[in-house]
Motif scaffolding. Structure first.
Motif, PDB file in Angstrom:
ATOM      1  N   ILE A 153       0.845  -1.198   0.000  1.00 56.57           N
ATOM      2  CA  ILE A 153       0.000   0.000   0.000  1.00 56.57           C
ATOM      3  C   ILE A 153       0.872   1.237   0.000  1.00 56.57           C
ATOM      4  O   ILE A 153       1.802   1.357   0.804  1.00 56.57           O
ATOM      5  CB  ILE A 153      -0.905   0.006   1.257  1.00 56.57           C
ATOM      6  N   SER A 154       0.580   2.171  -0.902  1.00 58.40           N
ATOM      7  CA  SER A 154       1.288   3.453  -0.939  1.00 58.40           C
ATOM      8  C   SER A 154       0.287   4.573  -0.682  1.00 58.40           C
ATOM      9  O   SER A 154      -0.772   4.621  -1.310  1.00 58.40           O
ATOM     10  CB  SER A 154       1.963   3.656  -2.299  1.00 58.40           C
ATOM     11  N   ALA A 155       0.624   5.476   0.238  1.00 62.76           N
ATOM     12  CA  ALA A 155      -0.297   6.551   0.611  1.00 62.76           C
ATOM     13  C   ALA A 155       0.439   7.881   0.694  1.00 62.76           C
ATOM     14  O   ALA A 155       1.613   7.935   1.063  1.00 62.76           O
ATOM     15  CB  ALA A 155      -0.951   6.237   1.953  1.00 62.76           C
ATOM     16  N   VAL A 156      -0.269   8.949   0.323  1.00 61.64           N
ATOM     17  CA  VAL A 156       0.234  10.315   0.466  1.00 61.64           C
ATOM     18  C   VAL A 156      -0.743  11.083   1.342  1.00 61.64           C
ATOM     19  O   VAL A 156      -1.884  10.655   1.549  1.00 61.64           O
ATOM     20  CB  VAL A 156       0.387  11.024  -0.898  1.00 61.64           C
ATOM     21  N   GLN A 157      -0.321  12.220   1.840  1.00 61.86           N
ATOM     22  CA  GLN A 157      -1.208  13.018   2.672  1.00 61.86           C
ATOM     23  C   GLN A 157      -2.351  13.581   1.827  1.00 61.86           C
ATOM     24  O   GLN A 157      -2.143  14.062   0.718  1.00 61.86           O
ATOM     25  CB  GLN A 157      -0.438  14.143   3.348  1.00 61.86           C
ATOM     26  N   GLY A 158      -3.570  13.489   2.349  1.00 59.30           N
ATOM     27  CA  GLY A 158      -4.735  13.973   1.621  1.00 59.30           C
ATOM     28  C   GLY A 158      -6.002  13.337   2.140  1.00 59.30           C
ATOM     29  O   GLY A 158      -5.980  12.561   3.107  1.00 59.30           O
ATOM     30  N   ASP A 159      -7.103  13.647   1.495  1.00 53.62           N
ATOM     31  CA  ASP A 159      -8.410  13.131   1.891  1.00 53.62           C
ATOM     32  C   ASP A 159      -8.553  11.688   1.422  1.00 53.62           C
ATOM     33  O   ASP A 159      -8.599  11.420   0.227  1.00 53.62           O
ATOM     34  CB  ASP A 159      -9.516  14.004   1.269  1.00 53.62           C
ATOM     35  N   GLY A 160      -8.606  10.781   2.372  1.00 60.71           N
ATOM     36  CA  GLY A 160      -8.683   9.365   2.039  1.00 60.71           C
ATOM     37  C   GLY A 160     -10.043   8.905   1.563  1.00 60.71           C
ATOM     38  O   GLY A 160     -10.179   7.824   0.994  1.00 60.71           O
ATOM     39  N   GLY A 161     -11.075   9.712   1.803  1.00 61.47           N
ATOM     40  CA  GLY A 161     -12.416   9.346   1.369  1.00 61.47           C
ATOM     41  C   GLY A 161     -13.050   8.299   2.275  1.00 61.47           C
ATOM     42  O   GLY A 161     -12.431   7.791   3.212  1.00 61.47           O
ATOM     43  N   LEU A 162     -14.311   8.005   1.979  1.00 63.55           N
ATOM     44  CA  LEU A 162     -15.060   7.003   2.734  1.00 63.55           C
ATOM     45  C   LEU A 162     -15.199   5.730   1.903  1.00 63.55           C
ATOM     46  O   LEU A 162     -15.471   5.791   0.703  1.00 63.55           O
ATOM     47  CB  LEU A 162     -16.452   7.546   3.077  1.00 63.55           C
ATOM     48  N   HIS A 163     -15.004   4.589   2.551  1.00 62.27           N
ATOM     49  CA  HIS A 163     -15.052   3.319   1.839  1.00 62.27           C
ATOM     50  C   HIS A 163     -15.827   2.292   2.655  1.00 62.27           C
ATOM     51  O   HIS A 163     -15.957   2.418   3.873  1.00 62.27           O
ATOM     52  CB  HIS A 163     -13.635   2.816   1.568  1.00 62.27           C
ATOM     53  N   THR A 164     -16.311   1.279   1.981  1.00 58.09           N
ATOM     54  CA  THR A 164     -17.026   0.207   2.664  1.00 58.09           C
ATOM     55  C   THR A 164     -16.014  -0.738   3.312  1.00 58.09           C
ATOM     56  O   THR A 164     -14.819  -0.728   2.972  1.00 58.09           O
ATOM     57  CB  THR A 164     -17.894  -0.586   1.679  1.00 58.09           C
ATOM     58  N   ASP A 165     -16.509  -1.584   4.211  1.00 56.67           N
ATOM     59  CA  ASP A 165     -15.631  -2.560   4.858  1.00 56.67           C
ATOM     60  C   ASP A 165     -14.995  -3.488   3.826  1.00 56.67           C
ATOM     61  O   ASP A 165     -13.824  -3.852   3.938  1.00 56.67           O
ATOM     62  CB  ASP A 165     -16.427  -3.380   5.883  1.00 56.67           C
ATOM     63  N   ALA A 166     -15.777  -3.876   2.810  1.00 59.62           N
ATOM     64  CA  ALA A 166     -15.258  -4.765   1.765  1.00 59.62           C
ATOM     65  C   ALA A 166     -14.166  -4.075   0.955  1.00 59.62           C
ATOM     66  O   ALA A 166     -13.172  -4.701   0.574  1.00 59.62           O
ATOM     67  CB  ALA A 166     -16.385  -5.225   0.854  1.00 59.62           C
ATOM     68  N   GLU A 167     -14.333  -2.789   0.690  1.00 57.14           N
ATOM     69  CA  GLU A 167     -13.314  -2.042  -0.060  1.00 57.14           C
ATOM     70  C   GLU A 167     -12.028  -1.907   0.747  1.00 57.14           C
ATOM     71  O   GLU A 167     -10.926  -1.975   0.188  1.00 57.14           O
ATOM     72  CB  GLU A 167     -13.850  -0.670  -0.447  1.00 57.14           C
ATOM     73  N   TYR A 168     -12.150  -1.726   2.057  1.00 62.17           N
ATOM     74  CA  TYR A 168     -10.953  -1.696   2.898  1.00 62.17           C
ATOM     75  C   TYR A 168     -10.258  -3.059   2.869  1.00 62.17           C
ATOM     76  O   TYR A 168      -9.028  -3.144   2.890  1.00 62.17           O
ATOM     77  CB  TYR A 168     -11.307  -1.338   4.335  1.00 62.17           C
ATOM     78  N   MET A 169     -11.031  -4.121   2.817  1.00 65.66           N
ATOM     79  CA  MET A 169     -10.455  -5.461   2.817  1.00 65.66           C
ATOM     80  C   MET A 169      -9.719  -5.754   1.508  1.00 65.66           C
ATOM     81  O   MET A 169      -8.609  -6.305   1.506  1.00 65.66           O
ATOM     82  CB  MET A 169     -11.537  -6.519   3.048  1.00 65.66           C
ATOM     83  N   ILE A 170     -10.323  -5.383   0.386  1.00 69.73           N
ATOM     84  CA  ILE A 170      -9.755  -5.711  -0.918  1.00 69.73           C
ATOM     85  C   ILE A 170      -8.764  -4.656  -1.406  1.00 69.73           C
ATOM     86  O   ILE A 170      -7.715  -4.982  -1.968  1.00 69.73           O
ATOM     87  CB  ILE A 170     -10.874  -5.912  -1.970  1.00 69.73           C
ATOM     88  N   GLY A 171      -9.088  -3.382  -1.188  1.00 67.05           N
ATOM     89  CA  GLY A 171      -8.223  -2.299  -1.644  1.00 67.05           C
ATOM     90  C   GLY A 171      -8.820  -1.570  -2.829  1.00 67.05           C
ATOM     91  O   GLY A 171      -8.989  -2.156  -3.896  1.00 67.05           O
ATOM     92  N   THR A 172      -9.151  -0.297  -2.629  1.00 66.93           N
ATOM     93  CA  THR A 172      -9.839   0.456  -3.683  1.00 66.93           C
ATOM     94  C   THR A 172      -8.983   0.628  -4.937  1.00 66.93           C
ATOM     95  O   THR A 172      -9.497   0.574  -6.052  1.00 66.93           O
ATOM     96  CB  THR A 172     -10.265   1.851  -3.173  1.00 66.93           C
TER      97      THR A 172
END
Length: 233
Positions: A153-172
């Motif tokens: 997973i690569s992340a930068v500073q910013g608005d991460g948005g809202l995601h479902t539990d399934a999306e957190y599990m799989i990766g948007t």
């Protein structure tokens, strides 16, 4: 220098020309490889144990990069000061350990421009933490190495948005990319959920818990998500 497919995949997500810190560096293979590739300007290779630090120092000396890589003994991001590195990589630890590292060094974490993370377990909770604490996931990768399967997973500073539990599990981002290993990733996650529920169903008391109810909901949500993307996999 051959560092293996896992570390190479992590290295590919490190931004060009940055200053870098490798947390839990072990033998310092990743920062040495990144220097060799001309990908980073300089690095701090940190580890909490003296043995890995000695091994890292030997690697740095062997490849003649002591002027570019500083090996330091210490816990997590405490090996650097705020602003000393633009990108941090943390690999081979559980998500909860990574979150502890960020929370024990909030000023250093906030000074980072990018994080490249390879959790051994709990990737969903790590994605959620990042999105809820001012980080936006901009890239993800899946790597299969023998019997091992890794999420990066690569992340930068910013608005991460809202995601479902399934999306957190799989990766948007993995979903958007239609990653070649995405179908296998779904299968692994679904099989894990089914096995968890099967084990809990052996006990009536377990079936009455919030964990069971949430896991059953997550299974259905993940199955529906899989169906929605199967046509393009």
């Amino acid at each position: 220098m051959n560092i293996g497919v896992r570390l190479e995949a992590i290295g590919r997500l490190v931004p060009q020309g940055c200053t870098f810190v490798d947390v839990g560096t072990d033998h310092a293979y990743l920062p040495v490889w990144l220097i060799q590739q001309g990908k980073i300007v300089s690095a701090v290779a940190g580890d909490i144990a003296e043995g890995p630090c000695r091994a890292a120092s030997n690697t740095v000396a062997m490849y003649g990069v002591r002027d570019k890589i500083d090996v330091r003994l210490g816990s997590g991001l405490q090996v650097i000061k705020p602003g000393e590195a633009e990108c941090a990589a943390i690999a081979g630890m559980g998500a909860s350990t990574m979150i502890d590292i960020f929370e024990e060094s909030p000023e250093v974490t906030a000074s980072m421009k990018q994080l490249v993370l390879q959790p051994m377990a709990g990737a969903a909770s790590l994605r959620r933490w990042l999105c809820e604490h001012g980080w936006k996931i901009v890239d993800e990768d899946l790597v299969e190495d023998g019997v091992h399967f890794y999420e990066i997973i690569s992340a930068v500073q910013g608005d991460g948005g809202l995601h479902t539990d399934a999306e957190y599990m799989i990766g948007t981002v993995l979903l958007k990319k239609g990653h070649p290993l995405l179908a296998k990733h779904f299968t692994r996650q679904l099989d894990g959920l089914k096995q968890l529920l099967k084990n809990m169903e052996r006990c009536e008391q377990a079936k009455a818990t919030e964990k069971y109810i949430n896991s059953k909901k997550l299974l259905l949500e993940t199955e529906n998500l899989y169906k929605s993307v199967q046509t393009r996999l």
